[in-house]
Write a protein that holds these residues in place. Structure first.
Motif, mmCIF file in Angstrom:
data_model
loop_
_atom_site.group_PDB
_atom_site.id
_atom_site.type_symbol
_atom_site.label_atom_id
_atom_site.label_comp_id
_atom_site.label_asym_id
_atom_site.label_seq_id
_atom_site.Cartn_x
_atom_site.Cartn_y
_atom_site.Cartn_z
ATOM 1 N N ILE A 156 0.851 -1.184 0.000
ATOM 2 C CA ILE A 156 0.000 0.000 0.000
ATOM 3 C C ILE A 156 0.890 1.238 0.000
ATOM 4 O O ILE A 156 1.785 1.369 0.840
ATOM 5 N N TYR B 154 0.865 5.471 0.067
ATOM 6 C CA TYR B 154 0.016 6.580 0.475
ATOM 7 C C TYR B 154 0.565 7.897 -0.061
ATOM 8 O O TYR B 154 1.772 8.114 -0.100
ATOM 9 N N VAL C 9 -4.360 6.723 -2.614
ATOM 10 C CA VAL C 9 -3.878 5.459 -2.052
ATOM 11 C C VAL C 9 -3.871 4.417 -3.153
ATOM 12 O O VAL C 9 -4.889 4.200 -3.818
#
Length: 348
Positions: free
Chosen positions: A210, A212, A216
């Protein structure tokens, strides 16, 4: 579960990174110590039971302390700073064991692989340095490929993989054993490019990465494709960059696999009347040329599977096929005066 604040610890400046250590002794029982690296270059230690700062402080950095990791097996704390150094601290004696130098700019991130016992550091210089944290020696290797400063790294437990991410959102997966880049995700030319990625994490439990920033981006790991064993020995194998296929000859059959997923895409059983000995592509990689052990050559369109040409060439068993691309401009410059020479197509 309900969480409530346990205590508030006051520090003279902002603290940028944290690490904890658990101590056990017969006299004091179990103590939990909190290490905090600040913008003043000092690593402070708090006892979470008494909520008081304990001495001595870990002194040595001359600029912001940006990241810290622990090496539990030897009770070491490793810190990095914008002063371009990495310090290895002995938590038993609360002293600095080694100082690592090699970065031309400030260091922002650290990662330690417990499986391979190596340390990784990265920062404003775009490069990732590989270290042996147990010696005073210089770095072992440089990993290059990021476009901007590396904002974070993670060594995936139980594997030989290191994952790194830079400010453009470019994620690179590295093999710790060979220092080779296994995969690149995103980046400045990708539709998932970011102007300023701020953080990333590796979710090991759900096999995802993931990133950011203002958006996202989640990269999900695909499951490995199930493939069954082939009935005969593989005689030849080629990669096609146009269709992203792996083409292999097994017995008298041709097998096509998706190079991205490993899944079987097409199988041509009995593509030849006997064992296929060699494979080649035409110059545009849109047709497959294959030859069997009797010397019969066929040209097949990869998109449709249709056989375009069928030729008997030689009697002996061929070992390989090569395709030559004829350039008439080069021929005109180099050929002597006389009748034109017909272009050659195949070499056996």
């Amino acid at each position: 579960r309900h969480f409530a604040p346990l205590a508030s610890l006051a520090a003279p400046c902002p603290q940028l990174c944290l690490a904890s250590d658990c101590l056990s002794s017969s006299e004091t029982g179990q103590r939990v110590l909190l290490y905090a690296g600040g913008m003043d270059g000092v690593i402070r230690i708090w006892d979470l039971d008494t909520r008081k700062e304990v001495s001595p402080r870990l002194l040595g950095h001359t600029d912001w302390v940006t990241d810290m990791v622990r090496v539990d097996e030897l009770r070491l704390l490793i810190s990095c700073s914008l002063d371009k150094t990495i310090r290895i601290w002995d938590l038993t004696t609360q002293s600095c064991r080694y100082v690592k130098r090699g970065h031309a700019k400030g260091v922002l991130a650290l990662a330690y692989s417990a499986d391979h016992r190596v340390l990784f550091s990265a920062g404003l210089g775009k490069e990732i340095l590989v270290w042996n944290p147990f010696t005073q020696h210089s770095y072992l290797h440089k990993l290059k490929g990021h476009e901007k400063q590396v904002l974070g790294m993670a060594a995936v437990p139980g594997t030989s993989e290191l994952v790194s991410c830079d400010q453009t959102g470019k994620v690179m997966v590295w093999d710790v054993r060979s220092y080779a880049c296994l995969q690149i995700l995103g980046g400045p030319t990708s539709k998932y490019a970011m102007d300023n990625a701020t953080a990333f994490c590796v979710d090991v439990e759900h096999n995802q990465i993931i990133v950011y920033g203002r958006q996202v981006v989640v990269w999900k790991s695909r499951k490995a494709a199930h493939t069954s064993p082939l009935p005969h020995k593989i005689r030849s194998l080629l990669y096609n960059s146009v269709y992203r296929l792996v083409v292999l000859a097994c017995g008298s059959s041709l097998h096509l696999y998706n190079a991205l997923t490993g899944a079987s895409q097409q199988t041509y059983e009995g593509a030849s009347n006997c064992e296929i000995a060699a494979l080649a592509f035409t110059a545009g990689q849109r047709e497959l040329i294959y030859c069997n052990i009797e010397g019969r050559i066929k040209v097949m369109a990869l998109a449709s599977g249709l056989v375009l040409h069928n030729v008997n060439v030689i009697q002996d068993e061929p070992r390989a096929i090569f395709t030559l691309r004829w350039d008439p401009r080069r021929e005109a410059r180099t050929a002597p005066r006389g009748p034109a020479v017909a272009p050659a197509g195949l070499v056996l």
